[in-house]
Design an enzyme around this catalytic site. Structure first.
Site, PDB file in Angstrom:
ATOM      1  N   ASP A 194     -11.668  35.203 141.131  1.00 23.06           N
ATOM      2  CA  ASP A 194     -12.652  35.448 140.076  1.00 23.06           C
ATOM      3  C   ASP A 194     -13.999  34.828 140.436  1.00 23.06           C
ATOM      4  O   ASP A 194     -14.108  33.999 141.365  1.00 23.06           O
ATOM      5  CB  ASP A 194     -12.108  34.836 138.766  1.00 23.06           C
ATOM      6  CG  ASP A 194     -12.593  35.568 137.532  1.00 23.06           C
ATOM      7  OD1 ASP A 194     -13.618  36.264 137.620  1.00 23.06           O
ATOM      8  OD2 ASP A 194     -11.954  35.419 136.472  1.00 23.06           O
ATOM      9  N   ASP A 222     -13.370  43.309 131.636  1.00 26.41           N
ATOM     10  CA  ASP A 222     -12.571  42.497 130.707  1.00 26.41           C
ATOM     11  C   ASP A 222     -12.286  43.263 129.423  1.00 26.41           C
ATOM     12  O   ASP A 222     -11.521  42.801 128.576  1.00 26.41           O
ATOM     13  CB  ASP A 222     -13.320  41.205 130.356  1.00 26.41           C
ATOM     14  CG  ASP A 222     -13.207  40.170 131.465  1.00 26.41           C
ATOM     15  OD1 ASP A 222     -12.338  40.324 132.338  1.00 26.41           O
ATOM     16  OD2 ASP A 222     -13.993  39.207 131.451  1.00 26.41           O
TER      17      ASP A 222
HETATM   18  C1  GLA Z   1     -12.786  36.125 133.665  1.00 26.19           C
HETATM   19  C2  GLA Z   1     -11.889  37.273 134.068  1.00 26.19           C
HETATM   20  C3  GLA Z   1     -10.711  37.349 133.136  1.00 26.19           C
HETATM   21  C4  GLA Z   1      -9.958  36.037 133.147  1.00 26.19           C
HETATM   22  C5  GLA Z   1     -10.895  34.885 132.833  1.00 26.19           C
HETATM   23  C6  GLA Z   1     -10.236  33.548 133.026  1.00 26.19           C
HETATM   24  O1  GLA Z   1     -13.392  36.345 132.441  1.00 26.19           O
HETATM   25  O2  GLA Z   1     -12.605  38.460 134.091  1.00 26.19           O
HETATM   26  O3  GLA Z   1      -9.848  38.401 133.511  1.00 26.19           O
HETATM   27  O4  GLA Z   1      -9.364  35.852 134.400  1.00 26.19           O
HETATM   28  O5  GLA Z   1     -12.060  34.913 133.638  1.00 26.19           O
HETATM   29  O6  GLA Z   1     -11.073  32.493 132.736  1.00 26.19           O
END
Ligand code: GLA
Length: 702
Positions: free
Chosen positions: A448, A517
């Site tokens: 990420d 997301d």
């Molecule tokens: C980001 C990612 C999510 C999740 C969060 C965790 O927002 O896009 O899918 O993994 O971080 O903190």
């Protein structure tokens, strides 16, 4: 095939051609881009003279790689400063070397020993050409490169083009749009360090094509940092497009005898409209871009508990989900954020890549063993490029983040960006991540990256600070390469607050992307639709979750049908799903597994669009040998007045094959010719109707 004849270069693919030539004055100019015309003579065309003192002939050139120098006022690809203050670059053809499907053309400055090599590779079967650039400084002094585009592409004729890209934001990525470029410049870019959620590093240009027919030109930059795509149309009324590293806050000091490689661009032309673009890039990515280790393997069905548990993961609540996941047919069980350091929320712990012993007293092994015993692989979330000020790493090395002197760093999501151009940062990350992978049976990493870079100072780079954007990107991919080499059985997913890292640079090191997301199924239709224009189906992770707005949750069937349009995954709180829901999930996952090779590796058609097809959205996948096909239909709106009858035409089937499929509850057999031309009728009975139609070619007895 590449042919050189009388200083004219013909780059031919199965259906397309790209031609450029050395002109008598030594400039290299593009002559043609479009359908294949063969090695046909008639080139080079003759550039006319100056149009007057304000419109020099150089601005009417279609230069294959334009440098800022002389009387040139249009956007140019390369701009440098020599050590003596000269900023005028004059490139002329020097030589070329041709080797099968690759061609190098060398240009040189008229006075200084600055060499520019244009590299071309032709992929005949894919109807794609890839090009890149190397600039080499053979002078005895340093040269500052202030702009280095990877490619200039000239669109044919003088009529304006509709230029397409996406405009997005966090949780609303990949929303397609287009504008007609009449005059001036249109810029798609990122200045955020990564590709980010807004525009995407590509363009599609057309003058009236449809989904299935008409000429379309496209190109994509294979780079994952700050990028710039600049389309412009000036006094000559011709449209040119530059793609490359963003020149905003960019400069790269080239030491004597050093070289700089600009990232590649791949480009193509199709007469099959937007679906022609999508299928060309889909096939090209599968054949030539995806990391080799998993390129030919279908992506496993994954479970991730982020939306269910957020940061509160621990050995008990993770283990409690394992059996439900295994029973529904999940193949890869992933633990997201929260397992490391002092991580209870997003304000602490990033950088401390050590298991949190309060949550996992005996490390990760008991959980991984439990997952493995249930027949699944285990995967883990990390965010290596970042650090929270509230972390042991930051307390020990506050100077490891990008920063400017006399300025306070701006926090975003309570975190700062690590200076990856420092060897010690790269080594720290490599040591942490490789130890994790060595000590635990981890088969997948969700990588990420959750903030834009600001105060991007790197004191270690001295005068070369503005190269930091490029060097960070290079260091990131070198780190990934190191890990992938040592751990070839581990697959990697690119996530950046959702879809902030969707680009073809990332796809050299990552096996898939997390596109957003936003997992709400109706929103997701548009995100997936925009994504599918230019990016491969196989790389698109798609979760079924419990998200719903205003207490309205769309039916599980609809959510599964929507998520089956990519690499199906589950992200809901399966600990709370009813027996009925778990059974439904198991049925869809089994169905998905039986057709995922068609979905992930097949050609792809957007056969009905929410806006133009009365609220119906439908996509279809066809295996390359055309023996199997899957169509997925979604009707998110009631459209009560239309419910009596809807019509749907299929695409891409073999006219001469007969296909068996179930339609309106009946098993039918129809020829491909019928299905490609005669619409099928059906009724939608309710809001959120969904249908998955599997077509199989029937063996013909001769
Ligand atoms: C980001 C990612 C999510 C999740 C969060 C965790 O927002 O896009 O899918 O993994 O971080 O903190």
């Amino acid at each position: 095939m590449i042919t050189e004849k009388n200083n004219v270069f013909y780059l031919e693919t199965q259906n397309t051609e790209y031609i450029f030539a050395v002109h008598p004055n030594g400039t290299l100019q593009n002559e043609y881009w479009g359908a294949r015309i063969g090695v046909c003579g008639g080139f080079p065309g003759k550039p006319s003279g100056d149009r007057g003192s304000n419109d020099p002939v150089e601005d009417f050139y279609t230069e294959e790689y334009s440098a800022w120098g002389g009387a040139r006022f249009k956007e140019c690809a390369l701009k440098v400063s020599f050590a003596d203050g000269n900023r005028d670059l004059k490139l002329h053809f020097a030589s070329f070397s041709l080797n099968g499907e690759t061609l190098d053309v060398v240009l040189k400055d008229d006075f200084y020993a600055l060499w520019v090599t244009l590299h071309y590779t032709v992929f005949p079967q894919n109807d794609v050409i890839r090009r890149s650039v190397t600039v080499k400084n053979e002078t005895e002094n340093s040269v500052t490169v202030e702009r280095i585009a990877s490619a200039v592409l000239h669109l044919p004729g003088k009529r304006p083009f509709h230029i397409h890209n996406v405009s997005g934001a966090w949780s609303g990525e990949q929303q397609p749009f287009s504008e007609t470029l009449q005059s001036g410049s249109m810029i798609f870019e990122s200045r955020k360090g990564s590709t980010a959620h807004g525009n995407s590093p590509y363009f599609i240009a057309e003058q009236g094509c449809t989904e299935f027919s008409g000429d379309a030109y496209f190109a994509a930059l294979e780079y994952s940092g700050n990028f710039k795509v600049c389309a412009s149309r000036g006094a000559d009324h011709r449209t040119q497009v530059l793609l490359g590293i963003n020149d905003f806050d960019f400069a790269y000091i080239l030491d004597p005898h050093a070289a700089l490689d600009a990232p590649p661009v791949f480009f193509g032309f199709t007469e099959q409209g937007f679906s022609g673009v999508s299928n060309t890039v889909n096939r090209f990515a599968l054949d030539h871009i995806f990391p080799k280790a998993f390129a030919e393997k279908p992506l496993p069905v994954l479970y991730n508990s982020w939306e269910a548990l957020e940061f509160s993961v621990n050995i008990e609540n993770q283990t409690a989900l394992v059996q439900n996941a295994a029973d529904m047919g999940i193949e890869l069980f992933v633990m997201d954020d929260g397992w490391f350091g002092a991580r209870k929320n997003d304000r602490a712990g990033l950088g401390d890549w050590f298991v949190n012993r309060e949550k996992f007293p005996d490390g990760l092994t008991p959980l991984i063993d439990c997952v493995n015993r249930a027949g699944m692989d285990f995967g883990l979330w990390v965010e290596p490029e970042m650090v929270n000020p509230d972390s042991d790493l930051y307390r020990a090395h506050p100077d490891w983040v990008y920063h400017f002197p006399n300025r306070e760093n701006r926090l975003l999501r309570s975190q700062l960006v690590l200076n990856l151009t420092l060897d010690e940062v790269q080594d720290y990350l490599y040591d942490c991540l490789s130890a994790l992978l060595r000590e635990n049976n981890i088969r997948y990493i969700k990588w990420d990256m959750n903030r834009a870079y600001s105060e991007a100072g790197a004191p270690n780079l001295g005068d070369n600070q503005k190269a930091m954007w490029y060097l960070h990107n290079r260091a990131l991919f070198a780190l990934l390469e190191r890990l992938r080499t040592e751990f070839p059985a581990v697959s990697f997913e690119a996530c950046a607050s959702g879809g902030g890292r969707i680009d073809y640079g990332a796809l050299h090191a990552f096996d898939m992307y997390w596109p957003s997301d936003n997992t709400e199924a109706v929103d997701r239709i548009r995100i997936q639709n925009g994504y599918s224009r230019m990016y491969p189906t196989k790389a698109m992770r798609a979760w079924v979750t419990d998200i719903g707005w205003n207490a309205l949750r769309v039916p599980l069937d609809f959510r599964f049908a929507c998520a089956m349009r990519g690499a199906l995954s589950v992200g809901g709180n399966i600990g709370k799903w009813s027996k009925e829901e778990l059974d439904t999930a198991a049925q869809y996952i089994a169905l998905y597994k039986s057709v995922r090779d068609v979905i992930q590796f097949g050609d792809f058609y957007r056969i009905a669009d929410l806006d133009t097809d009365e609220g119906l959205n439908a996509v279809q996948y066809v295996s390359r040998d055309k023996t199997r096909s899957v169509a997925i239909l979604l009707t998110p709106f009631t459209q009560f007045h239309l419910q009596k009858e809807r019509l749907l035409s299929l695409r891409g089937l073999d006219d001469h094959k007969t296909y068996r499929f179930t339609w309106n509850g009946e098993t039918l057999e129809r020829t491909g010719a019928f299905l490609n031309h005669v619409p099928l009728a059906f009724e939608t009975k309710r809001t959120f109707d969904s249908r998955i139609v599997v077509l199989e070619a029937v063996e013909q007895s001769s």
